[in-house]
Every structure is written in structure tokens, then in C-alpha cells.
Design a protein around this motif. Structure first.
Motif, PDB file in Angstrom:
ATOM      1  N   LEU A 189       0.823  -1.212   0.000  1.00 16.05           N
ATOM      2  CA  LEU A 189       0.000   0.000   0.000  1.00 16.05           C
ATOM      3  C   LEU A 189       0.856   1.260   0.000  1.00 16.05           C
ATOM      4  O   LEU A 189       0.564   2.223  -0.719  1.00 16.05           O
ATOM      5  CB  LEU A 189      -0.937  -0.010   1.209  1.00 16.05           C
ATOM      6  N   ALA A 190       1.924   1.265   0.803  1.00  8.17           N
ATOM      7  CA  ALA A 190       2.793   2.440   0.866  1.00  8.17           C
ATOM      8  C   ALA A 190       3.436   2.699  -0.485  1.00  8.17           C
ATOM      9  O   ALA A 190       3.511   3.857  -0.949  1.00  8.17           O
ATOM     10  CB  ALA A 190       3.862   2.244   1.936  1.00  8.17           C
ATOM     11  N   SER A 191       3.911   1.647  -1.130  1.00  3.01           N
ATOM     12  CA  SER A 191       4.547   1.805  -2.433  1.00  3.01           C
ATOM     13  C   SER A 191       3.564   2.361  -3.454  1.00  3.01           C
ATOM     14  O   SER A 191       3.891   3.290  -4.207  1.00  3.01           O
ATOM     15  CB  SER A 191       5.092   0.450  -2.907  1.00  3.01           C
ATOM     16  N   PHE A 192       2.348   1.841  -3.478  1.00  2.00           N
ATOM     17  CA  PHE A 192       1.353   2.295  -4.451  1.00  2.00           C
ATOM     18  C   PHE A 192       0.927   3.737  -4.188  1.00  2.00           C
ATOM     19  O   PHE A 192       0.865   4.560  -5.106  1.00  2.00           O
ATOM     20  CB  PHE A 192       0.135   1.376  -4.415  1.00  2.00           C
ATOM     21  N   ILE A 193       0.653   4.060  -2.921  1.00  2.00           N
ATOM     22  CA  ILE A 193       0.142   5.400  -2.593  1.00  2.00           C
ATOM     23  C   ILE A 193       1.204   6.472  -2.807  1.00  2.00           C
ATOM     24  O   ILE A 193       0.949   7.519  -3.424  1.00  2.00           O
ATOM     25  CB  ILE A 193      -0.380   5.429  -1.139  1.00  2.00           C
ATOM     26  N   VAL A 194       2.423   6.230  -2.313  1.00  2.00           N
ATOM     27  CA  VAL A 194       3.487   7.230  -2.478  1.00  2.00           C
ATOM     28  C   VAL A 194       3.833   7.397  -3.942  1.00  2.00           C
ATOM     29  O   VAL A 194       4.037   8.514  -4.430  1.00  2.00           O
ATOM     30  CB  VAL A 194       4.735   6.834  -1.662  1.00  2.00           C
ATOM     31  N   PHE A 195       3.890   6.284  -4.677  1.00  2.00           N
ATOM     32  CA  PHE A 195       4.182   6.385  -6.106  1.00  2.00           C
ATOM     33  C   PHE A 195       3.126   7.211  -6.821  1.00  2.00           C
ATOM     34  O   PHE A 195       3.446   8.045  -7.672  1.00  2.00           O
ATOM     35  CB  PHE A 195       4.258   4.988  -6.723  1.00  2.00           C
ATOM     36  N   ALA A 196       1.835   6.988  -6.479  1.00  2.00           N
ATOM     37  CA  ALA A 196       0.755   7.714  -7.151  1.00  2.00           C
ATOM     38  C   ALA A 196       0.868   9.219  -6.956  1.00  2.00           C
ATOM     39  O   ALA A 196       0.437   9.999  -7.814  1.00  2.00           O
ATOM     40  CB  ALA A 196      -0.593   7.218  -6.634  1.00  2.00           C
ATOM     41  N   CYS A 197       1.465   9.638  -5.849  1.00  2.00           N
ATOM     42  CA  CYS A 197       1.610  11.075  -5.577  1.00  2.00           C
ATOM     43  C   CYS A 197       2.679  11.726  -6.451  1.00  2.00           C
ATOM     44  O   CYS A 197       2.761  12.954  -6.505  1.00  2.00           O
ATOM     45  CB  CYS A 197       1.959  11.297  -4.110  1.00  2.00           C
ATOM     46  N   ILE A 198       3.495  10.913  -7.134  1.00  2.00           N
ATOM     47  CA  ILE A 198       4.579  11.474  -7.949  1.00  2.00           C
ATOM     48  C   ILE A 198       4.238  11.496  -9.436  1.00  2.00           C
ATOM     49  O   ILE A 198       4.245  12.561 -10.062  1.00  2.00           O
ATOM     50  CB  ILE A 198       5.900  10.717  -7.695  1.00  2.00           C
ATOM     51  N   PRO A 199       3.936  10.351 -10.071  1.00  2.00           N
ATOM     52  CA  PRO A 199       3.761  10.366 -11.523  1.00  2.00           C
ATOM     53  C   PRO A 199       2.464  10.986 -12.007  1.00  2.00           C
ATOM     54  O   PRO A 199       2.402  11.423 -13.159  1.00  2.00           O
ATOM     55  CB  PRO A 199       3.826   8.884 -11.901  1.00  2.00           C
ATOM     56  N   ILE A 200       1.433  11.045 -11.155  1.00  2.00           N
ATOM     57  CA  ILE A 200       0.183  11.647 -11.629  1.00  2.00           C
ATOM     58  C   ILE A 200       0.380  13.136 -11.907  1.00  2.00           C
ATOM     59  O   ILE A 200       0.129  13.601 -13.034  1.00  2.00           O
ATOM     60  CB  ILE A 200      -0.965  11.390 -10.631  1.00  2.00           C
ATOM     61  N   PRO A 201       0.843  13.929 -10.932  1.00  2.00           N
ATOM     62  CA  PRO A 201       1.084  15.345 -11.270  1.00  2.00           C
ATOM     63  C   PRO A 201       2.209  15.529 -12.281  1.00  2.00           C
ATOM     64  O   PRO A 201       2.138  16.414 -13.142  1.00  2.00           O
ATOM     65  CB  PRO A 201       1.444  15.982  -9.917  1.00  2.00           C
ATOM     66  N   LEU A 202       3.251  14.685 -12.202  1.00  2.00           N
ATOM     67  CA  LEU A 202       4.351  14.796 -13.151  1.00  2.00           C
ATOM     68  C   LEU A 202       3.893  14.451 -14.565  1.00  2.00           C
ATOM     69  O   LEU A 202       4.222  15.158 -15.531  1.00  2.00           O
ATOM     70  CB  LEU A 202       5.500  13.878 -12.732  1.00  2.00           C
ATOM     71  N   GLY A 203       3.124  13.373 -14.690  1.00  2.00           N
ATOM     72  CA  GLY A 203       2.628  12.976 -16.009  1.00  2.00           C
ATOM     73  C   GLY A 203       1.709  14.021 -16.613  1.00  2.00           C
ATOM     74  O   GLY A 203       1.735  14.265 -17.827  1.00  2.00           O
ATOM     75  N   ILE A 283      10.844   8.123 -18.339  1.00  2.00           N
ATOM     76  CA  ILE A 283      10.969   8.793 -17.039  1.00  2.00           C
ATOM     77  C   ILE A 283       9.965   8.225 -16.035  1.00  2.00           C
ATOM     78  O   ILE A 283      10.317   7.855 -14.906  1.00  2.00           O
ATOM     79  CB  ILE A 283      10.775  10.310 -17.202  1.00  2.00           C
ATOM     80  N   LEU A 284       8.704   8.128 -16.444  1.00  2.00           N
ATOM     81  CA  LEU A 284       7.676   7.641 -15.529  1.00  2.00           C
ATOM     82  C   LEU A 284       7.882   6.162 -15.204  1.00  2.00           C
ATOM     83  O   LEU A 284       7.675   5.736 -14.058  1.00  2.00           O
ATOM     84  CB  LEU A 284       6.297   7.864 -16.145  1.00  2.00           C
ATOM     85  N   ALA A 285       8.298   5.359 -16.198  1.00  2.00           N
ATOM     86  CA  ALA A 285       8.535   3.940 -15.941  1.00  2.00           C
ATOM     87  C   ALA A 285       9.745   3.741 -15.026  1.00  2.00           C
ATOM     88  O   ALA A 285       9.755   2.824 -14.201  1.00  2.00           O
ATOM     89  CB  ALA A 285       8.748   3.201 -17.261  1.00  2.00           C
ATOM     90  N   SER A 286      10.752   4.594 -15.146  1.00  2.00           N
ATOM     91  CA  SER A 286      11.912   4.492 -14.256  1.00  2.00           C
ATOM     92  C   SER A 286      11.510   4.778 -12.814  1.00  2.00           C
ATOM     93  O   SER A 286      11.946   4.088 -11.881  1.00  2.00           O
ATOM     94  CB  SER A 286      13.012   5.461 -14.692  1.00  2.00           C
TER      95      SER A 286
END
Length: 323
Positions: A189-203, A283-286
Motif C-alpha cells: 500500500l505504501a509503495s502504491f500510494i506514495v508512487f501515485a503522488c509522484i507520476p500523476i502530477p508529473l505525467g 521517465i515515468l517507468a523508471s
């Protein structure tokens, strides 16, 4: 695992029959699929690889390779797709990785043959771009209309990777085991939630994705999620975390170096997706690779990182649109 295999295979059979498939070609395709899928699931049962290795040694890997080729022939002959060229190509896809693994059988993990084998398996699934858009491995599966070429290629390559690394090379620490460990809920859960906070605004800032949920696809969510887990997330996590990150860490004597390098290579492997070169995808996949690799390090299982991977891909598919 046998029960899970039976349920999933039966569901696929019923769905295929509902779509109107039948006859000898369908039976041959189902037979090959059932064997490849059985190996993929059965070796994820705890102790399965140790049992095979204790009884047959490295020979279990060669037996599996022979079985993979035999069931390809069943598919090819049953569907009328057999040609000597296709049979030779299938034999090469089986024999080259097995020969590389055999040549490094007594060497510690991280030998050059390990990386060459991993590269060979990856290129079979996702070949380098060419002007014809042609793929050697995908051309082996013309029935039914090439619609299962990706699934069959993935299954074949997973089978060969398991034969090479789990049965012949006996590489430890891969984490190819379905189970549920201590604190897995938190790490996933931590990996999914923290990751979602990065690529969504970045993407969105990169004009790569936009929020566009499609409610009409919700009825296909369970089947699509299962397909993403079994035929995309699970195989990629085996290759990039269980094998590549594992061996890079050993070769460099640094978990951090192996983690970061494997994550960047994971990103670069997506450079041909939706156009070449697609640096936004890289970038997003990395970044995704960093989180998948972190999950694998914390849990020691590709199943845990595959769940995060599948959750990310499923959310992207149903909630976002690529610009």
C-alpha cells in the motif's frame, strides 16, 4: 497452486467457448496454454523448485525446456501453423538461453551468461524496433488471428527463464513464490500510494496523461486486472526485480546500485512504447521501477512487487488517458 491453475484455466476455456472457439485448433491451443500456465504457477508454490532440483538436479531445467518445445509443436501442428522455419525459431528461443545457463552452471550468480540470458529472454518478448514492425517470437503464434501471440510469447519466455535460473542455475533470492509475508500490506500500500503522488502530477505536467475515468469499462475490470497481473506485471517483475536487480546487486556488491540500475533499465525498456523514442514514458517507468524495486527489496518477493505493478497499470488503464 493446482487448484488456482484449474480455476483460471477453466474460466479461460468457458470464455473462449462463449466466444465461439472450438475444434482441433482450439484444443491444441488450450493444451499448450495449460502447460505453460501450469509451469508458471506451479513453480511459484513454496518448495516446488527445491523438490524438482532434489530429484532431477539441473536436468529438471533441461526437461522443462524440452517440454516447452514439445508443447509448442503440439500448438503448431494442431493449429496448422507448423513450418520448419517456425520450429527452428522456437528451438532457438529454447536452446540459446538453456545453453547460456548451462555454460555458467557452476559460476556464482551475476556471471555474464546470466545477463546474456536475461537479455535474450527480454528481446524475445519485446524485440528492438525495426522498420517492418516484425517480431520473431510473436510470429510463432498465428492462431487465432495472432490475438494470443503476446500471451503465448510471455508464457514461453517465463517458462524458459524459470528453467534457466531456478532449475539449472539455482539462483537464490529471486522471490518467485506466492505467499503473504510479514508487513506486506504496509509495503504494498505504501509503495502504491506514495508512487501515485509522484507520476500523476508529473505525467500531467509533462502532458503525458490526463484524468479521464471510463465507467463503461468497469465490467471488464476483474478480467483485465487479472490479465495485467499474470501476463504483464508478474513476468516483468520476475525479469527486472527477481533476476536483473538481484544479479546486478550481486555483481556490484551493492543493493542500492542494483536497485537503481535495474529501475533505470526498466524505464529504458519502455522507450519504444507508443512511439520511439518516448522519453516521457521512460521517465515515468523508471520512477515506477524504483518503487517496484523497493517493494521487492522489502518483501523479498516478486509477487508483492507484481501486485503494486498491476495496481499501477490497472489504475492507469481505467482512470487515465495517454495524451
Amino acid at each position: 497452486m493446482l487448484g488456482l491453475w484449474a480455476v483460471l484455466t477453466l474460466a479461460g476455456v468457458l470464455y473462449s467457448v462463449w466466444l465461439g472457439y472450438g475444434g482441433r485448433a482450439f484444443a491444441a491451443t488450450l493444451t499448450a496454454f495449460a502447460f505453460f500456465f501450469l509451469v508458471m504457477l506451479l513453480l511459484a508454490a513454496r518448495g516446488a523448485e527445491d523438490l524438482l532440483a532434489s530429484r532431477f538436479g539441473a536436468g529438471s531445467g533441461y526437461l522443462l525446456g524440452a517440454g516447452v518445445f514439445l508443447f509448442y509443436l503440439i500448438y503448431a501442428l494442431g493449429t496448422g501453423a507448423f513450418t520448419f522455419m517456425r520450429a527452428a525459431a522456437a528451438a532457438a528461443l529454447v536452446l540459446i538461453p538453456l545453453a547460456l545457463a548451462a555454460s555458467a552452471e557452476r559460476k556464482p550468480p551475476g556471471a555474464w551468461q546470466d545477463f546474456a540470458t536475461t537479455l535474450a529472454v527480454w528481446l524475445a518478448v519485446k524485440p528492438l524496433p525495426n522498420p517492418w514492425g516484425w517480431s520473431l517470437s510473436h510470429s510463432l503464434w498465428p492462431y487465432p488471428g495472432g490475438r494470443l501471440s503476446y500471451v503465448f510469447t510471455v508464457l514461453l519466455c517465463v517458462n524458459i527463464a524459470l528453467a534457466c535460473f531456478l532449475l539449472i542455475r539455482r539462483v537464490n533470492g529471486v522471490g518467485y513464490s506466492i505467499g503473504w509475508g510479514h508487513h506486506w500490506n504496509f509495503f504494498i500500500l505504501a509503495s502504491f500510494i506514495v508512487f501515485a503522488c509522484i507520476p500523476i502530477p508529473l505525467g500531467q505536467a509533462m502532458h503525458f496523461i490526463e484524468f479521464a475515468p471510463d465507467g463503461s469499462q468497469l465490467k471488464s475490470l476483474p478480467l483485465m486486472s487479472l490479465g495485467i497481473l499474470c501476463f504483464t506485471a508478474w513476468p516483468e517483475e520476475l525479469l527486472f526485480r527477481g533476476l536483473l536487480q538481484n544479479m546486478l546487486s550481486r555483481a556490484s556488491n551493492s543493493d542500492l546500485a542494483g536497485w537503481w540500475t535495474a529501475s533505470i533499465l526498466f524505464g529504458l525498456s519502455h522507450i519504444t512504447n507508443m512511439g520511439f523514442p518516448n522519453w516521457r514514458y521512460v521517465i515515468l517507468a523508471s520512477i515506477a521501477g524504483f518503487f517496484y524495486g523497493w517493494t521487492w527489496r522489502k518483501t523479498g518477493s516478486i509477487f508483492a512487487s507484481a501486485l503494486v505493478h498491476a495496481a499501477v497499470d490497472t489504475a492507469w488503464h481505467f482512470l487515465f488517458r495517454t495524451v
